[in-house]
Design an enzyme around this catalytic site. Sequence first.
Site, PDB file in Angstrom:
ATOM      1  N   PHE A  54       0.842  -1.195   0.000  1.00 37.22           N
ATOM      2  CA  PHE A  54       0.000   0.000   0.000  1.00 37.22           C
ATOM      3  C   PHE A  54       0.885   1.256   0.000  1.00 37.22           C
ATOM      4  O   PHE A  54       1.790   1.373  -0.804  1.00 37.22           O
ATOM      5  CB  PHE A  54      -0.996  -0.051   1.159  1.00 37.22           C
ATOM      6  CG  PHE A  54      -1.973  -1.200   1.037  1.00 37.22           C
ATOM      7  CD1 PHE A  54      -3.132  -1.068   0.285  1.00 37.22           C
ATOM      8  CD2 PHE A  54      -1.718  -2.429   1.646  1.00 37.22           C
ATOM      9  CE1 PHE A  54      -4.029  -2.130   0.156  1.00 37.22           C
ATOM     10  CE2 PHE A  54      -2.606  -3.489   1.525  1.00 37.22           C
ATOM     11  CZ  PHE A  54      -3.766  -3.333   0.773  1.00 37.22           C
ATOM     12  N   SER A  55       0.658   2.192   0.926  1.00 36.12           N
ATOM     13  CA  SER A  55       1.361   3.475   0.839  1.00 36.12           C
ATOM     14  C   SER A  55       2.837   3.406   1.185  1.00 36.12           C
ATOM     15  O   SER A  55       3.563   4.384   0.954  1.00 36.12           O
ATOM     16  CB  SER A  55       0.673   4.506   1.729  1.00 36.12           C
ATOM     17  OG  SER A  55      -0.523   4.946   1.131  1.00 36.12           O
ATOM     18  N   ALA A  56       3.316   2.298   1.708  1.00 36.38           N
ATOM     19  CA  ALA A  56       4.765   2.148   1.844  1.00 36.38           C
ATOM     20  C   ALA A  56       5.435   2.170   0.474  1.00 36.38           C
ATOM     21  O   ALA A  56       6.648   2.390   0.376  1.00 36.38           O
ATOM     22  CB  ALA A  56       5.099   0.862   2.594  1.00 36.38           C
ATOM     23  N   LYS A  88       5.153   4.507  -1.559  1.00 35.75           N
ATOM     24  CA  LYS A  88       5.595   5.888  -1.795  1.00 35.75           C
ATOM     25  C   LYS A  88       7.065   6.076  -1.452  1.00 35.75           C
ATOM     26  O   LYS A  88       7.776   6.859  -2.090  1.00 35.75           O
ATOM     27  CB  LYS A  88       4.734   6.854  -0.985  1.00 35.75           C
ATOM     28  CG  LYS A  88       3.268   6.888  -1.398  1.00 35.75           C
ATOM     29  CD  LYS A  88       2.472   7.818  -0.484  1.00 35.75           C
ATOM     30  CE  LYS A  88       1.010   7.944  -0.898  1.00 35.75           C
ATOM     31  NZ  LYS A  88       0.234   6.715  -0.676  1.00 35.75           N
ATOM     32  N   TYR A  93      -2.529  15.092   2.593  1.00 35.63           N
ATOM     33  CA  TYR A  93      -2.049  13.822   2.059  1.00 35.63           C
ATOM     34  C   TYR A  93      -2.623  13.534   0.683  1.00 35.63           C
ATOM     35  O   TYR A  93      -3.829  13.391   0.520  1.00 35.63           O
ATOM     36  CB  TYR A  93      -2.435  12.716   3.039  1.00 35.63           C
ATOM     37  CG  TYR A  93      -1.874  11.344   2.753  1.00 35.63           C
ATOM     38  CD1 TYR A  93      -0.590  11.164   2.281  1.00 35.63           C
ATOM     39  CD2 TYR A  93      -2.648  10.211   3.012  1.00 35.63           C
ATOM     40  CE1 TYR A  93      -0.070   9.909   2.057  1.00 35.63           C
ATOM     41  CE2 TYR A  93      -2.152   8.939   2.801  1.00 35.63           C
ATOM     42  CZ  TYR A  93      -0.856   8.788   2.318  1.00 35.63           C
ATOM     43  OH  TYR A  93      -0.356   7.531   2.098  1.00 35.63           O
TER      44      TYR A  93
END
Length: 413
Positions: free
Chosen positions: A78-80, A82, A166
């Site tokens: 997921f957002s890791a 980024k 965000y």
Amino acid sequence: MTTSSSAAAAGLPAGVHGTADPRFDSAIKTFARVFAGRRGNGGALAVYRHGEPVVDVWAGAADAHGTPWTADTGAMVFSASKGVSATVLARLADRGLLDYSAPVAEYWPEFAANGKARITVTELLSHRAGLSALPAATPGEVLDHELMEARLAAAKPDDLLGAPIYHALTIGWLMSGLARALTGRDMTRLYRSEVADPLGVDGIHLGRPPAGSRTRPAHLVGSLKTLAERSIPAPVAAAVPRLPRLLRAPLSSIYVPGLESIFRGDDPAILDTALPAGNAVCTAAALAKMYSALACDGYVDGRPYLSTPTVRELERIRTYRIDHSLLVPFWHLGYHSLPAARAPRGYGHVGAFGSTGWTDPRSGISVGFVHNRMSLTWSPLDQTLVVALLHLILRAARDPALDIRQRTTAGAA
């Protein structure tokens, strides 16, 4: 990798496989309590200290059928994701292709549309571009990364331009659009050429690992995955624009009607796109090794991966204003730190449900933590578990007697 006859003989908790320095027992035991012996879900934890692997353990299952998690099991983080995408841009900046203080439009001329000509790369990477809301799109269009890049380049920023909010999904397409303008290549290829290949790892991919890769993506499992198999009723989806701004802003950054469909099945469509904000598939060990470069002045395996000046730029917090959506992070150049009292030192990126890549340059520690659980019941624990793990890992790293003796369990792949 050697093996012993049992987990007990190796000193690791039952159901945990891999290698670990005994000084990190507290973190391993905490990890084991959550993932060891799980038939329907699993995870992995890896730690580097001063560039050396000191923990690489895994437990549980890679799918609801009970397939054991192994060293080569990757999870969608997921957002890791980024943090990996930001590292790609750091590599380009390191070679002089990108100046963080320059306007984005200097490299990506289309981005200048609708009053965005003066937005800098630093502002974009610290979530201040005023482009947090998803453009109107169907789920199929969300899977078309070049289309989403083009729509964001043409978009008009909202009234939060300059303030941190965000950009949950849009930041990924903004980073990939910038990277494409600089190199002519998409993020899927850049993950390989700028991250996986130079690091010598086969555990960092954007989307589905290619044929021939050792990495096997774990299935997403849990109650929220089950909910995604159904359609959210149209009246519920249509109510999002009418919510108060405090609730509307985070939802509009992650949802368009029908988006749940891209998570359906054991082989979900989300794996077949380039979503640099959310669909990287990583092993814990590979993620920890990437962040070890940031913990070690840019060096990996004794070789330069990033220059020390570039690493120092990544360490700097770019805005101390509280994010309007998450209310917590301090933004770096595509990464974040945590301003809360007793928060772990360092920076990185936490993903939905808790998968994380993290570095603490002061102690030389880097961490990768991944799992495959999308569960409403488990979510509060999963989302905060990494904070407890980081505390235990950093406490062990402060032990002056720390060595890198390792032990191994039976069943290690």
